[in-house]
Write an enzyme that holds these catalytic residues in place. Structure first.
Site, PDB file in Angstrom:
ATOM      1  N   GLY A  97     -14.274  42.505  17.713  1.00  0.00           N
ATOM      2  CA  GLY A  97     -13.390  43.296  16.848  1.00  0.00           C
ATOM      3  C   GLY A  97     -12.192  43.671  17.715  1.00  0.00           C
ATOM      4  O   GLY A  97     -12.152  43.334  18.895  1.00  0.00           O
ATOM      5  N   GLU A 103     -13.744  51.975  20.671  1.00  0.00           N
ATOM      6  CA  GLU A 103     -15.106  51.694  21.163  1.00  0.00           C
ATOM      7  C   GLU A 103     -15.297  52.297  22.558  1.00  0.00           C
ATOM      8  O   GLU A 103     -16.335  52.885  22.858  1.00  0.00           O
ATOM      9  CB  GLU A 103     -15.346  50.180  21.191  1.00  0.00           C
ATOM     10  CG  GLU A 103     -15.407  49.574  19.794  1.00  0.00           C
ATOM     11  CD  GLU A 103     -15.818  48.113  19.770  1.00  0.00           C
ATOM     12  OE1 GLU A 103     -15.708  47.439  20.800  1.00  0.00           O
ATOM     13  OE2 GLU A 103     -16.240  47.649  18.698  1.00  0.00           O
TER      14      GLU A 103
HETATM   15  C1  5RP Z   1     -16.803  44.510  18.226  1.00  0.00           C
HETATM   16  C2  5RP Z   1     -18.002  44.275  19.034  1.00  0.00           C
HETATM   17  C3  5RP Z   1     -19.264  43.912  18.322  1.00  0.00           C
HETATM   18  O1  5RP Z   1     -20.167  44.948  18.466  1.00  0.00           O
HETATM   19  C4  5RP Z   1     -19.793  42.631  18.907  1.00  0.00           C
HETATM   20  O2  5RP Z   1     -18.840  41.618  18.690  1.00  0.00           O
HETATM   21  C5  5RP Z   1     -21.138  42.237  18.280  1.00  0.00           C
HETATM   22  O3  5RP Z   1     -20.985  41.910  16.935  1.00  0.00           O
HETATM   23  P1  5RP Z   1     -22.215  41.361  16.088  1.00  0.00           P
HETATM   24  O4  5RP Z   1     -23.165  42.472  15.940  1.00  0.00           O
HETATM   25  O5  5RP Z   1     -21.574  40.947  14.778  1.00  0.00           O
HETATM   26  O6  5RP Z   1     -22.785  40.179  16.834  1.00  0.00           O
HETATM   27  O7  5RP Z   1     -17.996  44.419  20.232  1.00  0.00           O
HETATM   28  O8  5RP Z   1     -15.686  44.769  19.039  1.00  0.00           O
END
Ligand code: 5RP
Length: 224
Positions: A97, A103
């Site tokens: 994301g 985050e």
């Molecule tokens: C967003 C993230 C997500 O938590 C990471 O990409 C994991 O995503 P998913 O649960 O769809 O595999 O870091 O920035």
């Protein structure tokens, strides 16, 4: 339940009444958000939430959670989020994301940060499966890219979904996805952070206290 559902469900054990919960972003975090809403309503808990992205904010609203804007929050009890890579030392890579800054703020501010994911997220070295995302300000993005390339093997500017322009983060920034040859991850994180124009990066070091990982229905916990 599949592996993502299992880890989201296991994270519910850490929810305490009268607390503020940070919500992550991504498919695993989305499952957690839904399950959290179910637990709150079933047990009549007094829980407020803060979101790590515009998307998780919408998911929280859709699920009817009591939402606090991040600019109003001064303490967070627990942050639960997914990850792209997790090592046995609880080094975490995030950032598919775009809201890296939110985050990172939640991870840093929370009393406890729990990472949830299926076994595909476990790596022996960060950068094994993904490039490291770096959110940069667009004001002089070419200069920032050149400076990062001095320490990277390769950097590409992330494109939008339609592949017709650069991807833009919620804060109007670009994202570089970079591959590095490194020996010390801490040193690399400092070098990236110290580069002018860098807003935030996807290395989450010394922040998570627990990872809950599931492999074909078997839950495993990695503790700091
Ligand atoms: C967003 C993230 C997500 O938590 C990471 O990409 C994991 O995503 P998913 O649960 O769809 O595999 O870091 O920035």
């Amino acid at each position: 339940m599949n592996d993502k559902e299992l880890v989201a469900y296991a994270a519910l054990d850490y929810i305490e009444d009268n607390s503020i919960i940070g919500l992550g972003t991504g498919s695993t975090a989305n499952i957690f958000i839904k399950m959290l809403a179910g637990k709150i309503s079933k047990e009549s808990l007094n829980i407020s939430v803060v979101a790590s992205s515009v998307i998780s904010q919408k998911k929280a609203n859709d699920a009817g959670l009591k939402y606090i804007s991040i600019d109003q929050v001064t303490s967070i009890d627990l942050y639960v989020d997914g990850a792209d890579e997790i090592t046995q030392n609880l080094e975490i890579l995030k950032g598919r994301g775009f809201d890296l800054i939110r985050e990172k703020l939640l991870a840093q501010m929370s009393k406890k940060f729990i990472v949830i994911g299926d076994n595909s997220k476990i790596v022996s070295k960060i950068g094994q499966n993904y490039f490291i995302p770096i959110e940069i300000t667009p004001i002089a993005w070419k200069i920032t890219k050149i400076l990062i390339e001095k320490i990277a093997k390769k950097c590409i500017v992330r494109e939008n979904m339609e592949k017709n322009a650069f991807a833009i983060s919620s804060y109007g920034n670009f994202v570089l996805d970079c591959e590095f040859n490194y020996s010390e991850l801490d040193t690399l994180a400092k070098e990236i952070a110290n580069t002018p124009g860098v807003f935030e990066h996807g290395l989450f070091l010394n922040l998570a206290s627990l990872a809950i990982v599931s492999n074909n229905g078997q839950i495993k916990k990695i503790l700091k």
